[in-house]
Design a protein around this motif. Structure first.
Motif, PDB file in Angstrom:
ATOM      1  N   ASN A 200     -14.239  55.037  -8.874  1.00  0.00           N
ATOM      2  CA  ASN A 200     -13.606  55.423  -7.465  1.00  0.00           C
ATOM      3  C   ASN A 200     -13.438  57.051  -8.126  1.00  0.00           C
ATOM      4  N   ARG A 202     -13.977  60.624  -7.971  1.00  0.00           N
ATOM      5  CA  ARG A 202     -14.776  61.196  -6.715  1.00  0.00           C
ATOM      6  C   ARG A 202     -15.529  62.866  -7.035  1.00  0.00           C
ATOM      7  N   TRP A 334     -26.400  57.751   7.394  1.00  0.00           N
ATOM      8  CA  TRP A 334     -26.509  57.946   5.902  1.00  0.00           C
ATOM      9  C   TRP A 334     -26.762  55.964   5.709  1.00  0.00           C
ATOM     10  N   VAL A 335     -27.905  56.071   4.331  1.00  0.00           N
ATOM     11  CA  VAL A 335     -26.830  54.555   3.959  1.00  0.00           C
ATOM     12  C   VAL A 335     -27.474  55.412   2.150  1.00  0.00           C
ATOM     13  N   GLY A 336     -26.500  54.589   1.855  1.00  0.00           N
ATOM     14  CA  GLY A 336     -26.198  54.429  -0.491  1.00  0.00           C
ATOM     15  C   GLY A 336     -26.507  53.601  -0.323  1.00  0.00           C
TER      16      GLY A 336
ATOM     17  N   GLY B 134     -25.911  52.647   6.507  1.00  0.00           N
ATOM     18  CA  GLY B 134     -24.962  51.507   6.139  1.00  0.00           C
ATOM     19  C   GLY B 134     -24.481  51.792   3.766  1.00  0.00           C
ATOM     20  N   PHE B 135     -23.789  51.305   3.873  1.00  0.00           N
ATOM     21  CA  PHE B 135     -23.944  51.375   1.899  1.00  0.00           C
ATOM     22  C   PHE B 135     -23.283  49.890   1.391  1.00  0.00           C
ATOM     23  N   ARG B 145     -18.684  43.804 -10.943  1.00  0.00           N
ATOM     24  CA  ARG B 145     -17.131  44.635 -10.188  1.00  0.00           C
ATOM     25  C   ARG B 145     -15.998  44.231  -9.178  1.00  0.00           C
ATOM     26  N   TYR B 233     -12.585  46.876  -5.339  1.00  0.00           N
ATOM     27  CA  TYR B 233     -14.141  47.075  -5.117  1.00  0.00           C
ATOM     28  C   TYR B 233     -14.041  45.421  -4.369  1.00  0.00           C
ATOM     29  N   ASN B 262     -14.746  53.314   1.958  1.00  0.00           N
ATOM     30  CA  ASN B 262     -14.925  53.981   0.430  1.00  0.00           C
ATOM     31  C   ASN B 262     -14.543  55.490   1.037  1.00  0.00           C
ATOM     32  N   GLN B 263     -13.769  55.426   2.195  1.00  0.00           N
ATOM     33  CA  GLN B 263     -13.013  57.307   2.167  1.00  0.00           C
ATOM     34  C   GLN B 263     -11.494  57.119   0.744  1.00  0.00           C
ATOM     35  N   SER B 264     -11.504  55.942   0.836  1.00  0.00           N
ATOM     36  CA  SER B 264      -9.756  55.635  -0.466  1.00  0.00           C
ATOM     37  C   SER B 264     -10.689  54.996  -1.749  1.00  0.00           C
ATOM     38  N   THR B 265     -10.782  53.943  -1.084  1.00  0.00           N
ATOM     39  CA  THR B 265     -11.627  52.493  -2.524  1.00  0.00           C
ATOM     40  C   THR B 265     -13.200  52.773  -2.741  1.00  0.00           C
ATOM     41  N   ARG B 266     -13.077  51.720  -3.274  1.00  0.00           N
ATOM     42  CA  ARG B 266     -14.366  51.583  -3.038  1.00  0.00           C
ATOM     43  C   ARG B 266     -14.768  49.780  -2.275  1.00  0.00           C
TER      44      ARG B 266
END
Lengths: 561, 412
Positions: A200, A202, A334-336, B134-135, B145, B233, B262-266
């Motif tokens: 996490n 950035r 998007w994709v990751g 997606g992620f 993790r 996570y 994912n904006q703030s954590t994972r």
């Protein structure tokens, strides 16, 4: 044993003496041979009025592997009705550039060959995805290929560096990885940053600590570059630097060069890493600073990653930066992925617009770099396909570099603030054919250690492109008259005439096998595949890549820095 | 890699290298007896079932309209029937990469519409990939993790018995695990079963994770949302095939939760999908032609129609005049239809054919048991090498498809 004579073309071969002279080129058994002017030949092709060059070599193009296929899955709307083996045979009259943003492997091979390119190298092979990458490259017809494997955000390297393990252990790990994945080179992407994002974090500057492993990108860069130097791998460390796309990232780019302490390295898609913070929009060209640093550091080579206006997709291992840029996605999706304690990937579609200040400036920065670096042997022509634009835009890019009037016409069309203020408007340089041949053939071959490619001396592979000297450079470089791959004619006036399977280029540096017990111990705990099943053997590589030939590129341990 | 062949001695010869091809996890740490294909009783039930289905001698050779035929004759008959039709359908697609490459080649030669085995489930995940992206993450990342794993909509043990083991092996402290809208069958897994339908639960969870104030939030979901936000996570696991006909919408909501986190954590997703080689066929078709399955590989264009080109619908509505079924794994049942059929399948499919009056059946070997090959693991990143345990005298699917492609290309 048939002999072919290419008669009377102007031979542009800057790697050898006498470039630009009109002479014959002989071909026998897939190789260039010296042919006496009176010697008989089985076939003679009249090349009068044509340029004869070595086949093009793209040293950085995302043509195969996980993230490329994710991009295809993400963007079915960019596939056009030209993707079948039959339809791809001809270069369509009205070329839709979007059709080549993420083409299938078949179309990729045909289009490259139709432009006179005969080799293409995938720059971001994740170790865990190596078999897949070789499968896709094997299904790219005609082209020779190879890949750079990614390290530098893998948990094992970071752990060992954090634990202060001896350098030799890390060097042997690099050697093992190159062997196991059948890679041609080593790439680092946002050093440490892909891993840091999993924790996490950035942002990661060159001298900032990874929040978990407490190592810095500076140390990672130096360790990997030194490892490759000691292993004698011809292609220097391929670096996608820190802070991609961020205004002011010229500082991290200069710090990256500094971190290398004179060790050889290749800075890739450097346009995306050459940004300043001047001006009212706090976003400016730092091309001059970059160029000055490159001119001053003979250990550094670059490829540009020129952007081209229009629709494309950015496919990168840099999850940290791709997530940060995802709100720019166009179309909005998007994709990751976080991958296997090895790496990551992020795929963000993007449309570069002429009237966008940022995009226009990116366009100008790329051209400034091309035109201001003094030594063409250290600059490679790329768009970082597809990230800056599809590879099919190379002929247009070549014209921008060779034709100042054309360049200025284009400059007048982009965002007026960029057009008015860019250093580009004052640059008068027009690249010569020799310089283009260096940036698209001879230079990349030399940077990759491909001794028999990229030039036309006797003994070289007969990868040859014959262009009719007519019209502007864009039309000339779009459709060569003839293209030969290993002596076989594969394209004629834009039509594919043969579709051989290309070969794989890779290195097999020597390393101490004692490293395997350490790797196994780590992998037994942290891996998801048995250690014994990780390495790709020659036989398996052949299955993956359709047995197009294996070319082991020689390493020279302890070679010149 | 080493191929393992049984030694002449009667002593059990455990395979030194084996990747189990019978579920999308592709575990490579089991050691079957290469001669008998036996595994200890304690081993994974799916691995044991898959191997035992192939333990006997092949139940059938090639058959043309119910009559025994040799391979060459069956292939010639198949080529003749392919040449006589207007719109062939290649369905059930799945197999190793070599088979998928050959299938694409044949499809391009005859202009076939192509669908995957389990195509309805495939298209649910595909739709979300195409509309939103997606992620996701891979198996080793989950193990390394994840501190919170949420199974959404189904408990996957029946399809992937070793999933929990693969998530937690060797960890000092495993992740907290929650099943949302599913009944967990393992100790230590909490269950969150709000009364509402799964779609409503996910909508509410998504809103709560995004920090929106709701008038009457479900308290269990509120707790789960807080745990997701507090996790370092979080991993959300789902099975597209278990989410029903509107699974795509549910997957979209799951991915929206991942994006918000994912904006703030994972956080990341982990779909469990692609069994019987479907994921592998889809990947290979995508890289070769640029478009995934549920496409028509025409001479001049590839036409991708994820909704229209479902095999069952095409057969039922008469939009195809020949079914070519191609899947080399045991337990996969071909579509039953009076249309002309060419069935390339594991030998056990012979018993499921029903009326064979218009059916050419060619039994094929199974990759990862009878020959080497490669399959994609469920995460779509790791392409696992498969090993041969023993030969069964049948041709690999890639060989049969390749010979058909050669015949059709020659006839074109």
């Amino acid at each position: 044993m048939k002999t072919l004579r290419l008669r009377g073309g102007r031979v542009v071969d800057p790697a050898n003496p006498g470039s630009g002279t009109i002479r014959d080129i002989g071909v026998r058994d897939g190789r260039i041979v010296d042919l006496h002017p009176d010697a008989p030949a089985d076939e003679v092709i009249d090349c009068g009025g044509c340029l004869v060059m070595a086949g093009g070599i793209d040293l950085h193009t995302h043509i195969g592997g996980g993230k490329v296929n994710l991009a295809r899955l993400l963007l079915p709307e960019l596939q056009r009705d030209c993707c079948t083996p039959d339809a791809a045979q001809a270069w369509p009259e009205a070329l839709d550039p979007a059709a080549h943003v993420v083409p299938g492997t078949l179309l990729t091979g045909y289009r490259y060959a139709q432009m006179g390119y005969t080799s293409a190298f995938e720059p971001a092979m994740v170790p865990a995805n190596a078999r897949h990458a070789h499968m896709e490259m094997g299904d790219v017809p005609i082209l020779d290929h190879g890949a750079y494997v990614m390290l530098g955000s893998d948990e094992l390297l970071l752990r060992w560096m954090a634990e202060g393990k001896p350098f030799e252990q890390i060097r042997d790990y690099i050697g093992w990885t190159l062997n196991a994945t059948k890679a041609l080179g080593l790439k680092v992407v946002n050093p440490g940053g892909i891993s840091a994002f999993k924790f996490n974090q950035r942002k990661l500057d060159v001298d900032e600590h990874h929040s978990h492993w407490r190592v810095t990108p500076r140390d990672i860069l130096h360790t990997l570059a030194r490892g490759l130097t000691e292993l004698g791998v011809p292609h220097p460390l391929h670096i996608h630097g820190s802070n991609l796309g961020i205004p002011g990232n010229i500082e991290s780019t200069l710090a990256t060069i500094d971190a290398l302490e004179g060790l050889r390295a290749h800075l890739t898609h450097i346009q995306f890493h050459s940004y300043g913070t001047e001006g009212p929009k706090k976003f400016s060209s730092a091309a001059l600073q970059l160029v000055e640093a490159v001119n001053r550091h003979p250990n550094i080579s670059i490829d540009v990653g020129q952007i081209m206006f229009g629709q494309t997709v950015t496919a990168s291992g840099d999850t940290m930066r791709q997530l940060a840029n995802a709100h720019h996605a166009s179309p909005r999706k998007w994709v990751g992925a976080d991958i296997e304690c090895d790496a990551g990937c992020g795929v963000v579609p993007f449309r570069y617009k002429e009237q966008s200040y940022v995009n226009a400036l990116q366009w100008a920065i790329g051209l400034e770099i091309f035109l201001l670096v003094k030594d063409p042997w250290r600059v490679v022509l790329t768009t970082d396909h597809p990230n800056g634009g599809p590879f099919t835009s190379y002929p247009h890019l070549i014209r921008l570099l060779m034709d100042r009037d054309f360049r200025n016409e284009q400059l007048a069309r982009i965002h007026p603030d960029v057009a008015a203020n860019s250093a580009l408007k004052d640059i008068t340089r027009e690249l010569t054919l020799d310089e283009i041949a260096i940036m698209t053939r001879a230079g990349p071959a030399r940077l990759l250690g491909l001794a028999d490619r990229g030039h036309l001396a006797a003994g070289a592979a007969a990868d040859i492109a014959v262009y009719r000297e007519a019209g502007d450079p864009e039309s000339m470089f779009t459709t060569p008259e003839h293209v030969f791959k290993d002596g076989v004619r594969v394209a004629y006036k834009g039509r594919i005439t043969a579709s051989p399977v290309g070969g794989t280029h890779f290195v097999e540096p020597a390393f101490d096998r004692g490293i395997e017990k350490h790797l196994k111990a780590h992998h037994d705990v942290h891996g998801s595949v048995r250690f014994e099943h990780l390495a790709i053997s020659h036989d398996e590589l052949c299955e993956c890549s359709r047995c197009g030939g294996t070319h082991v590129v020689a390493c020279e341990p302890g070679g010149a820095v | 890699m080493n191929e393992t062949t049984p030694p002449p001695a009667a002593a059990p010869a455990l395979a030194a290298h084996w990747t189990c091809p019978f579920c999308p996890l592709l575990c490579d740490d089991l050691q079957p007896d290469a001669a008998t294909l036996g595994l200890p009783d304690s081993a994974c039930p799916r691995a044991r079932d898959g191997l035992s289905a192939l333990a006997g001698a092949p139940a059938s050779g090639a058959r043309v309209d119910g009559r025994a035929a040799d391979l060459d004759d069956a292939l010639a008959a198949a080529a003749a029937r392919l040449a006589a039709v207007r719109q062939p359908l290649m369905a059930g697609l799945g197999g190793d990469v070599a088979a998928a490459r050959a299938a694409f080649r044949l499809a391009a030669a005859v202009g076939a519409i192509c669908d995957a085995v389990g195509g309805d489930a495939l298209v649910q995940g595909l739709r979300v990939q195409q509309d939103r992206g997606g992620f996701n993450l891979t198996l080793a990342e989950v193990r390394e993790r994840a501190d919170l794993v949420v199974f959404v909509g189904s408990w996957p043990e029946g399809r992937a018995p070793r999933l929990i083991e693969r998530f937690t092996a060797g960890r000092d402290q495993g992740p907290a695990m929650v099943a949302l809208g599913a009944v967990p069958m393992a100790e230590g897994v909490e269950s969150v079963l709000p009364v509402a339908a799964l779609a409503d639960s996910l909508t509410m969870l998504s809103a709560l994770v995004a920090g929106r104030r709701l008038e009457r939030p479900n308290p269990e979901l509120q707790v789960l949302a807080e745990r997701l936000r507090a996790a370092h996570y979080a991993v959300l696991v789902w099975e597209p095939a278990q989410l029903g006909p509107h699974g795509g919408l549910l997957i979209e909501m799951i991915q929206r939760i991942v994006v918000t986190l994912n904006q703030s954590t994972r956080a990341a997703g982990f779909p469990l999908a692609g069994a019987n080689g479907a994921a592998t066929a889809n990947q290979a078709f995508t890289w070769l032609g640029g478009l995934p399955l549920r496409s028509r590989i025409g001479h001049h264009a590839i036409e991708h129609q994820p909704q229209r080109y479902g095999a069952a619908r095409l057969v039922a509505e008469g939009e195809t005049d020949l079914l070519l079924w191609a899947n080399p794994f045991p337990g996969v049942v071909p579509i039953d239809t009076p249309l002309p059929r060419i069935v390339l399948a594991a030998p056990d499919a012979a018993a499921t054919l029903g009326d064979e009056s218009n059916t050419i059946f060619i039994p094929v070997a199974t990759p990862g048991v009878h020959h080497r090959g490669h399959l994609f693991r469920t995460d779509g990143v790791v392409l696992m090498p498969l090993f041969a345990l023993r030969e069964d005298g049948l041709p690999p699917l890639a060989e049969v498809l390749g010979r058909l492609a050669e015949a059709m290309e020659g006839g074109a």
